[in-house]
Design a protein around this motif. Structure first.
Motif, PDB file in Angstrom:
ATOM      1  N   ASP A   1       0.825  -1.206   0.000  1.00  0.00           N
ATOM      2  CA  ASP A   1       0.000   0.000   0.000  1.00  0.00           C
ATOM      3  C   ASP A   1       0.859   1.255   0.000  1.00  0.00           C
ATOM      4  N   ALA A   2       1.948   1.237   0.771  1.00  0.00           N
ATOM      5  CA  ALA A   2       2.843   2.398   0.823  1.00  0.00           C
ATOM      6  C   ALA A   2       3.496   2.645  -0.534  1.00  0.00           C
ATOM      7  N   VAL A   3       4.044   1.591  -1.124  1.00  0.00           N
ATOM      8  CA  VAL A   3       4.701   1.742  -2.422  1.00  0.00           C
ATOM      9  C   VAL A   3       3.679   2.071  -3.508  1.00  0.00           C
ATOM     10  N   GLY A   4       2.554   1.349  -3.497  1.00  0.00           N
ATOM     11  CA  GLY A   4       1.539   1.578  -4.524  1.00  0.00           C
ATOM     12  C   GLY A   4       0.957   2.975  -4.484  1.00  0.00           C
ATOM     13  N   SER A   5       0.670   3.474  -3.281  1.00  0.00           N
ATOM     14  CA  SER A   5       0.068   4.806  -3.169  1.00  0.00           C
ATOM     15  C   SER A   5       1.048   5.899  -3.564  1.00  0.00           C
TER      16      SER A   5
ATOM     17  N   CYS B   1      -2.601  -2.675  -6.936  1.00  0.00           N
ATOM     18  CA  CYS B   1      -1.712  -3.529  -6.153  1.00  0.00           C
ATOM     19  C   CYS B   1      -1.778  -3.183  -4.669  1.00  0.00           C
ATOM     20  N   GLY B   2      -1.775  -1.898  -4.358  1.00  0.00           N
ATOM     21  CA  GLY B   2      -1.838  -1.482  -2.954  1.00  0.00           C
ATOM     22  C   GLY B   2      -3.148  -1.845  -2.297  1.00  0.00           C
ATOM     23  N   MET B   3      -4.251  -1.677  -3.013  1.00  0.00           N
ATOM     24  CA  MET B   3      -5.545  -2.081  -2.473  1.00  0.00           C
ATOM     25  C   MET B   3      -5.581  -3.583  -2.235  1.00  0.00           C
ATOM     26  N   MET B   4      -5.047  -4.332  -3.183  1.00  0.00           N
ATOM     27  CA  MET B   4      -5.052  -5.794  -3.081  1.00  0.00           C
ATOM     28  C   MET B   4      -4.215  -6.278  -1.900  1.00  0.00           C
ATOM     29  N   THR B   5      -3.010  -5.739  -1.747  1.00  0.00           N
ATOM     30  CA  THR B   5      -2.133  -6.229  -0.686  1.00  0.00           C
ATOM     31  C   THR B   5      -2.626  -5.827   0.700  1.00  0.00           C
ATOM     32  N   ASP B   6      -3.208  -4.652   0.839  1.00  0.00           N
ATOM     33  CA  ASP B   6      -3.649  -4.196   2.161  1.00  0.00           C
ATOM     34  C   ASP B   6      -4.955  -4.846   2.605  1.00  0.00           C
ATOM     35  N   THR B   7      -5.575  -5.613   1.721  1.00  0.00           N
ATOM     36  CA  THR B   7      -6.798  -6.341   2.084  1.00  0.00           C
ATOM     37  C   THR B   7      -6.594  -7.850   1.982  1.00  0.00           C
TER      38      THR B   7
ATOM     39  N   TYR C   1      -1.719 -10.165  -9.133  1.00  0.00           N
ATOM     40  CA  TYR C   1      -1.780 -11.102  -8.008  1.00  0.00           C
ATOM     41  C   TYR C   1      -0.587 -12.055  -8.044  1.00  0.00           C
ATOM     42  N   ARG C   2      -0.324 -12.630  -9.220  1.00  0.00           N
ATOM     43  CA  ARG C   2       0.799 -13.573  -9.332  1.00  0.00           C
ATOM     44  C   ARG C   2       2.126 -12.883  -9.055  1.00  0.00           C
ATOM     45  N   ASN C   3       2.286 -11.667  -9.552  1.00  0.00           N
ATOM     46  CA  ASN C   3       3.544 -10.951  -9.354  1.00  0.00           C
ATOM     47  C   ASN C   3       3.841 -10.684  -7.884  1.00  0.00           C
ATOM     48  N   VAL C   4       2.786 -10.567  -7.085  1.00  0.00           N
ATOM     49  CA  VAL C   4       2.962 -10.297  -5.651  1.00  0.00           C
ATOM     50  C   VAL C   4       3.007 -11.584  -4.839  1.00  0.00           C
ATOM     51  N   PHE C   5       2.011 -12.447  -5.024  1.00  0.00           N
ATOM     52  CA  PHE C   5       1.856 -13.602  -4.142  1.00  0.00           C
ATOM     53  C   PHE C   5       2.511 -14.875  -4.676  1.00  0.00           C
TER      54      PHE C   5
END
Length: 344
Positions: A35-39, A172-178, A208-212
């Motif tokens: 979220d920090a990086v994405g925002s 990405c930030g919304m996805m990771t923070d939830t 999603y794949r790139n993160v998880f």
């Protein structure tokens, strides 16, 4: 459905502050997450759209699994380029402080931030904002700071002119923070925002794949070790916790981000209400980082404030123990027992 977030006075002030500025900094908290990086990346893209000379500064390293995001090569790390960053803080006209509620969250960058003559704008979703700013946009009910970034950009009429460079990091930030939209994401406007981001032709499945699905073999083996060897399950309290020492992290060639999300895995245990991670800092002695995750109405944030010098959201919070890993384990057990009525 109304997704505007600013009142009329805030909207006018935001536009005026941006219009008056030439040199803009966008900063976030220590140990930046998705979220920090994405925002910061998303907001910086909006600033470029407004014609600003903008620099993203982060206090220290962010996880490897975020380095694929567009424009990460433009991020400047304060711990690696301190003199350059100090100069930028001195000459900036406007600083946007994203995803942190108080100056101490930027760690060694705090003095440079606080002493900067630039006007400051805070955009955040954590409780108890405490920043001397010309404008504070604080909404703890929001899923993420990225959600707030989208809503402000939308309200200011700029979304149609932006592209994937904005949409990808914000999603990405919304996805990771939830946690992949598995907690703090029940409000319908969140999915309206997602539908609008998809109009920019982002590939949400690839994000999603790139993160998880972007971890090393060592991270997978570390995960197995934690769940098999280190997990302490307290079924009578519907709680679980694990601890990781500096030596154990070194054994698995730990890099920043390797423990991201591990605290969520014990929640797969039937009936579990609380999961806690304890991790020794890899550099500083007598410092243990704490992550808490819960379900339903169990207040992680209250436990974090009372026992772990921290805070956060109802179901996702963090903190620290200034002591040994053994101290942290004992405090964790005391915290669980103290909250047993809410856990049972």
């Amino acid at each position: 459905m109304n997704i505007n977030i600013l009142d009329n006075d805030q909207l006018v002030l935001m536009d005026q502050l941006i219009s008056d500025a030439n040199t803009v900094l966008v900063v976030c908290h220590k140990s930046p997450d998705g979220d920090a990086v994405g925002s910061t990346l998303g907001w910086a893209e909006f600033m470029r759209h407004r014609g600003k000379d903008v620099t993203v500064i982060v206090p220290d390293q962010y996880p490897d699994f975020l380095k694929w995001l567009p424009n990460t090569e433009k991020i400047v790390r304060y711990d690696k380029h301190t003199e350059k960053c100090d100069m930028l803080f001195k000459i900036a006209d406007l600083i946007f402080c994203l995803d942190f509620n108080t100056p101490s969250r930027v760690d060694e960058m705090q003095q440079a931030l606080v002493s900067s003559p630039a006007k400051k704008v805070q955009i955040d979703h954590h409780l108890k904002p405490d920043l001397d700013a010309a404008l504070v946009v604080s909404h703890p009910e929001a899923s993420s700071t990225c959600e707030l970034v989208f809503r402000i950009v939308w309200q200011m009429g700029a979304f149609d002119q932006l592209d994937k460079q904005f949409a990808v990091p914000v999603y990405c930030g919304m996805m990771t923070d939830t946690g992949g939209f598995t907690f703090n994401s029940n409000r319908p406007e969140i999915f309206l925002i997602i539908s609008e981001l998809l109009t920019k032709h982002i590939d949400k499945d690839r994000i999603y794949r790139n993160v998880f699905h972007n971890y090393s073999e060592n991270r997978i083996r570390l995960m197995g070790y934690v769940m098999y060897e280190k997990l302490q399950y307290m079924p009578e309290y519907h709680a679980a916790f694990y601890s990781l020492t500096r030596d154990e992290l070194k054994r698995f060639n730990y890099i920043k981000g390797d423990t991201e999300g591990l605290v969520n895995i014990p929640q797969q245990i039937k009936g579990l209400k609380l999961s806690i991670s304890l991790r020794e800092d890899t550099e500083k002695p007598n410092l243990v980082w704490v992550s808490l995750r819960s379900v339903d109405d169990f207040p992680c944030n209250l436990m974090a404030e009372e026992f772990f010098n921290g805070g956060g959201h109802l179901n996702a919070s963090g903190g620290r123990v200034d002591g040994s890993i053994e101290d942290a384990i004992e405090i964790t057990k005391k915290a669980i027992i103290a909250y047993q009525n809410k856990l049972k």
